[in-house]
Design a protein around this motif. Structure first.
Motif, short mmCIF file in Angstrom:
data_model
loop_
_atom_site.label_atom_id
_atom_site.label_comp_id
_atom_site.label_asym_id
_atom_site.label_seq_id
_atom_site.Cartn_x
_atom_site.Cartn_y
_atom_site.Cartn_z
N ASP A 10 7.75 35.73 33.66
CA ASP A 10 6.36 35.48 34.05
C ASP A 10 5.90 34.16 33.42
OD1 ASP A 10 5.81 36.07 31.36
OD2 ASP A 10 5.18 38.12 31.81
N LEU A 11 4.71 33.72 33.80
CA LEU A 11 4.22 32.43 33.32
C LEU A 11 3.93 32.46 31.82
CD1 LEU A 11 1.87 31.30 36.25
CD2 LEU A 11 4.12 30.37 35.62
N ALA A 12 3.57 33.61 31.30
CA ALA A 12 3.32 33.70 29.86
C ALA A 12 4.60 33.42 29.07
CB ALA A 12 2.77 35.09 29.50
N ALA A 13 5.74 33.95 29.54
CA ALA A 13 7.01 33.70 28.86
C ALA A 13 7.41 32.23 28.98
CB ALA A 13 8.09 34.60 29.44
N ILE A 14 7.14 31.63 30.13
CA ILE A 14 7.43 30.21 30.30
C ILE A 14 6.55 29.37 29.38
CG2 ILE A 14 7.22 28.28 31.93
CD1 ILE A 14 8.24 30.20 34.10
N ALA A 15 5.30 29.74 29.25
CA ALA A 15 4.40 29.02 28.33
C ALA A 15 4.93 29.10 26.91
CB ALA A 15 2.99 29.59 28.42
N SER A 16 5.42 30.26 26.52
CA SER A 16 5.98 30.43 25.17
C SER A 16 7.20 29.54 24.97
CB SER A 16 6.34 31.90 24.96
OG SER A 16 6.92 32.09 23.68
N ALA A 17 8.07 29.48 25.97
CA ALA A 17 9.27 28.64 25.87
C ALA A 17 8.91 27.17 25.77
CB ALA A 17 10.18 28.89 27.07
N LEU A 18 7.92 26.74 26.52
CA LEU A 18 7.52 25.32 26.50
C LEU A 18 6.83 24.96 25.18
CD1 LEU A 18 6.24 24.83 30.16
CD2 LEU A 18 8.44 24.14 29.17
N ARG A 19 6.07 25.89 24.63
CA ARG A 19 5.44 25.63 23.32
C ARG A 19 6.49 25.45 22.23
NH1 ARG A 19 1.37 29.39 25.01
NH2 ARG A 19 2.55 31.07 24.02
N ALA A 20 7.64 26.09 22.42
CA ALA A 20 8.70 26.03 21.40
C ALA A 20 9.59 24.79 21.56
CB ALA A 20 9.56 27.29 21.48
N SER A 21 9.36 24.01 22.60
CA SER A 21 10.22 22.86 22.87
C SER A 21 9.45 21.56 22.66
CB SER A 21 10.73 22.91 24.31
OG SER A 21 11.56 21.81 24.59
N ASP A 22 10.18 20.51 22.26
CA ASP A 22 9.55 19.20 22.06
C ASP A 22 9.98 18.17 23.10
OD1 ASP A 22 7.97 19.81 19.82
OD2 ASP A 22 9.73 19.69 18.52
N ASP A 23 11.24 18.20 23.51
CA ASP A 23 11.76 17.22 24.46
C ASP A 23 11.93 17.88 25.83
OD1 ASP A 23 12.08 14.97 22.67
OD2 ASP A 23 13.68 16.14 21.73
N ILE A 24 11.04 17.51 26.75
CA ILE A 24 10.96 18.19 28.04
C ILE A 24 11.03 17.16 29.17
CG2 ILE A 24 9.53 19.68 29.51
CD1 ILE A 24 8.14 20.61 26.86
N VAL A 25 11.84 17.45 30.18
CA VAL A 25 11.82 16.64 31.40
C VAL A 25 11.37 17.54 32.55
CG1 VAL A 25 13.60 15.03 30.65
CG2 VAL A 25 14.26 17.06 31.94
N ILE A 26 10.62 16.95 33.46
CA ILE A 26 10.07 17.68 34.60
C ILE A 26 10.49 16.95 35.87
CG2 ILE A 26 8.00 18.61 35.69
CD1 ILE A 26 6.57 18.27 32.98
N CYS A 27 11.06 17.70 36.81
CA CYS A 27 11.53 17.11 38.06
C CYS A 27 11.09 17.97 39.23
CB CYS A 27 13.05 16.97 38.05
SG CYS A 27 13.71 15.99 39.42
N GLY A 28 10.88 17.33 40.36
CA GLY A 28 10.57 18.04 41.59
C GLY A 28 11.67 17.82 42.60
N HIS A 29 11.35 17.99 43.87
CA HIS A 29 12.34 17.86 44.92
C HIS A 29 12.44 16.43 45.45
CE1 HIS A 29 9.05 17.84 47.90
NE2 HIS A 29 8.58 18.93 47.31
N VAL A 30 13.50 16.18 46.19
CA VAL A 30 13.65 14.87 46.82
C VAL A 30 12.52 14.67 47.81
CG1 VAL A 30 16.15 14.83 46.52
CG2 VAL A 30 15.19 15.82 48.60
N SER A 31 12.15 13.41 48.06
CA SER A 31 11.01 13.07 48.92
C SER A 31 9.77 13.86 48.49
CB SER A 31 11.34 13.35 50.39
OG SER A 31 12.44 12.59 50.82
N PRO A 32 9.30 13.66 47.27
CA PRO A 32 8.22 14.49 46.73
C PRO A 32 6.90 14.30 47.47
CG PRO A 32 8.62 12.61 45.31
CD PRO A 32 9.72 12.61 46.33
#
Length: 353
Positions: A10-32
């Motif tokens: 769920d989104l709460a677990a994802i929020a927890s994982a992101l709070r625990a990380s410092d180096d994050i990359v975010i990517c979307g799909h081709v032809s965004p």
């Protein structure tokens, strides 16, 4: 039958994982599209407000849609093939499959933690943590919720980016996915600082001359079939070359066909990169994603796309037959209400086009 989304968290677990990380990359799909870039840049702004190191990547080394250049962080987008920084946590937004993250696949593989936040239902998952909600009108709606769970500041940049994704994926709140939840979220984003009139001018009232002339060509070739239930047209490589037009210039064309009274399904084919890209839109209950899947594509019930490795003339004939079969087999649904939810101006696969 539509694919079953493979949500495993769920989104709460994802929020927890992101709070625990410092180096994050975010990517979307081709032809965004607007939802893809809005999701990336909104989440990046939210995480940076918490002191995280974040990079936003382009799946392919190609220009993003210039109409979206007003989004905060747009100028800092980095093609994944050129990125050489840390990527301990990899976040994919608005994209459910490995094939659609292009050059970023190697970063996904090298990451310690991988996350997907999306609203496209597929039957596989490519990440450790996957949250998919096909009922969400846009991925930015999910990012908006995620930013709240992170405890991030959602005013200003986050609100603007999230609103842009929502207004584009609902086609200015005209498509079947415009439900009460979408309108509530839009209201929250506007209250947090998103300027709706500004976004409308930037995205929908800033077309290039080439885009309008492409639309004229497509309308001139338009065929109305199945008693006016199908509107379809095509654009050749030569059309783009003669006008100096880009892929983004062709994006609004299908909406002109879709707007015709009595049309249930609109289709535009265009030659691109040695193949033919197809975009499909429906405004009743006809499942255009099912049509797209026949050709190896996908998307949403009312917005989908595909790619054909065929000459344009053969693709026009092949897709025409498939459209007539699909419309004949599908019961006519009311155009005003009751159709399944689905996006808009830039569905996952149609934006691949």
């Amino acid at each position: 039958m539509a694919p079953t989304p493979q949500t495993n968290t769920d989104l709460a677990a994802i929020a927890s994982a992101l709070r625990a990380s410092d180096d994050i990359v975010i990517c979307g799909h081709v032809s965004p599209d607007g939802d893809c870039l809005g999701s990336q840049l909104a989440l990046a702004a939210a995480l940076r407000s918490l002191g995280k190191r974040v990079a936003c990547l382009l799946a392919k080394d190609e220009p993003a849609d210039a109409r979206l250049s007003f989004l905060p962080g747009f100028a800092d987008l980095v093609p994944a093939a050129r990125y050489d920084g840390p990527a301990r946590t990899f976040v994919a937004v608005d994209v459910p499959t490995r094939a659609r993250i292009g050059d970023a696949a190697s970063l996904l593989d090298a990451s310690e933690t991988s996350v997907v936040v999306d609203h496209h239902a597929v039957e596989t998952t490519m990440a450790d943590l996957t949250y998919v909600d096909p009922d969400a009108a846009s991925t930015t709606m999910l990012v908006w919720e995620l930013a709240g769970l992170l405890g991030a500041d959602r005013t200003g940049d986050v609100a603007l980016c999230c609103y842009t994704g929502l207004v584009t994926d609902t086609g200015r709140f005209q498509y079947q996915n415009t439900d009460a939840a979408a309108l509530r979220a839009a209201s929250e984003m506007a209250a947090a600082g998103a300027d709706a009139a500004f976004v409308s001018r930037a995205v929908f009232q800033s077309r290039s001359e080439a885009s309008v002339r492409l639309e004229g060509i497509a309308i001139g070739r338009m065929r109305l079939e199945a008693g006016g239930a199908i509107a379809r047209s095509w654009l050749s490589r030569e059309d783009f070359e003669a006008l100096g037009a880009t892929k983004a210039d062709a994006e609004p064309v299908i909406d002109a066909l879709r707007s015709i009274a009595g049309v249930r399904v609109a289709c535009v084919l265009r030659e691109q990169d040695g193949a033919v890209r197809g975009s499909l839109r429906a405004k009743d209950g006809t499942d255009v994603a099912a049509i797209a899947r026949r050709f190896g594509g996908g998307g949403h019930v009312a917005a989908a796309g595909f790619t054909l490795e065929l000459p344009l003339s053969e693709a026009v004939a092949t897709v025409g037959r498939a459209l007539e079969e699909a419309v004949a087999a599908a019961p006519r649904a009311p155009l005003s209400s009751g159709a399944p939810a689905a996006p808009s101006a830039s569905d996952e696969e149609a934006r691949r086009s």
